[in-house]
Motif scaffolding. Structure first.
Motif, PDB file in Angstrom:
ATOM      1  N   LEU A 250       0.945  -1.820  -5.247  1.00  0.00           N
ATOM      2  CA  LEU A 250      -0.412  -1.923  -5.788  1.00  0.00           C
ATOM      3  C   LEU A 250      -0.786  -0.675  -6.568  1.00  0.00           C
ATOM      4  O   LEU A 250      -1.236  -0.753  -7.708  1.00  0.00           O
ATOM      5  N   GLN A 251      -0.602   0.493  -5.975  1.00  0.00           N
ATOM      6  CA  GLN A 251      -0.959   1.753  -6.649  1.00  0.00           C
ATOM      7  C   GLN A 251      -0.111   1.955  -7.904  1.00  0.00           C
ATOM      8  O   GLN A 251      -0.620   2.394  -8.935  1.00  0.00           O
ATOM      9  N   LEU A 252       1.172   1.610  -7.825  1.00  0.00           N
ATOM     10  CA  LEU A 252       2.037   1.762  -8.995  1.00  0.00           C
ATOM     11  C   LEU A 252       1.596   0.839 -10.130  1.00  0.00           C
ATOM     12  O   LEU A 252       1.593   1.238 -11.298  1.00  0.00           O
ATOM     13  N   CYS A 253       1.189  -0.377  -9.798  1.00  0.00           N
ATOM     14  CA  CYS A 253       0.687  -1.306 -10.828  1.00  0.00           C
ATOM     15  C   CYS A 253      -0.611  -0.791 -11.433  1.00  0.00           C
ATOM     16  O   CYS A 253      -0.779  -0.799 -12.659  1.00  0.00           O
ATOM     17  N   LEU A 254      -1.530  -0.337 -10.592  1.00  0.00           N
ATOM     18  CA  LEU A 254      -2.804   0.175 -11.107  1.00  0.00           C
ATOM     19  C   LEU A 254      -2.582   1.403 -11.982  1.00  0.00           C
ATOM     20  O   LEU A 254      -3.212   1.538 -13.038  1.00  0.00           O
ATOM     21  N   ASP A 255      -1.694   2.309 -11.555  1.00  0.00           N
ATOM     22  CA  ASP A 255      -1.374   3.483 -12.382  1.00  0.00           C
ATOM     23  C   ASP A 255      -0.906   3.055 -13.763  1.00  0.00           C
ATOM     24  O   ASP A 255      -1.335   3.592 -14.784  1.00  0.00           O
TER      25      ASP A 255
ATOM     26  N   LYS B 236       3.952   5.838  -2.923  1.00  0.00           N
ATOM     27  CA  LYS B 236       2.972   4.880  -3.430  1.00  0.00           C
ATOM     28  C   LYS B 236       3.494   3.468  -3.236  1.00  0.00           C
ATOM     29  O   LYS B 236       4.683   3.201  -3.398  1.00  0.00           O
TER      30      LYS B 236
ATOM     31  N   TYR C 291      -8.962  -7.229  -4.538  1.00  0.00           N
ATOM     32  CA  TYR C 291      -7.983  -6.824  -3.521  1.00  0.00           C
ATOM     33  C   TYR C 291      -8.468  -7.388  -2.195  1.00  0.00           C
ATOM     34  O   TYR C 291      -9.403  -6.871  -1.590  1.00  0.00           O
TER      35      TYR C 291
ATOM     36  N   GLU D 117       0.809  -1.225   0.000  1.00  0.00           N
ATOM     37  CA  GLU D 117       0.000   0.000   0.000  1.00  0.00           C
ATOM     38  C   GLU D 117       0.837   1.267   0.000  1.00  0.00           C
ATOM     39  O   GLU D 117       0.426   2.282  -0.536  1.00  0.00           O
TER      40      GLU D 117
END
Length: 155
Positions: A111-116, A108, A139, A103
């Protein structure tokens, strides 16, 4: 795909309670060495990748979440783009750094980097090809043997 499952270790930075304590972990390449503080015995363990994320007092620069994402996250995304299901499974005791890696806090998380990356890539493809893409993400958290959907905490 080379290996279907990769085992990766990341040593998180010391927290406030641990500052000033002796570090019993050493990493070299794909090997983690743990030193027993009582008798000095060293146990060695091999992994696909090892990330040093503590301070650099031992002469090793720490890695951040962006480094981990560039090193392994992009590889996971490549598998997703090739049509394979992919999972990141963070395992460890409470306080081991799972949330720190997945998280993120000051930065970041993976997870956030992958989603971006997924959304940027799909937006570009959609604009270039005049298509619409549907993306489904799960998730989940397993804690004390209870499964919780982190995207729908009420469900």
């Amino acid at each position: 795909m080379s290996d279907s499952i990769k085992i990766i270790v990341r040593v998180r930075p010391f927290n406030g309670r641990e500052e000033g304590q002796d570090n019993i972990v050493e990493m070299e390449g794909q090997e983690v060495r743990l030193k027993n503080p009582e008798d000095g015995e060293i146990k060695k363990f091999g992994f696909h990748r090892c990330y040093w994320s503590t301070d650099d007092s031992l002469g090793k620069p720490p890695v951040n979440n962006m480094f981990v994402f560039n090193d392994i996250g992009k590889e996971i995304l490549d598998h997703i783009y090739q049509g394979y299901n992919s999972t990141v499974f963070a395992y460890g005791q409470t306080g081991a750094g799972k949330s720190y890696s997945i998280e993120g806090y000051e930065e970041k998380g993976i997870l956030q980097l992958c989603l971006d990356d997924i959304f940027q890539r799909k937006k570009k493809e959609n604009e270039e090809n005049g298509i619409t893409t549907s993306i489904r993400v799960t998730y989940l958290e397993i804690y004390n043997e209870k499964l919780r959907d982190l995207l729908n905490p009420k469900g």
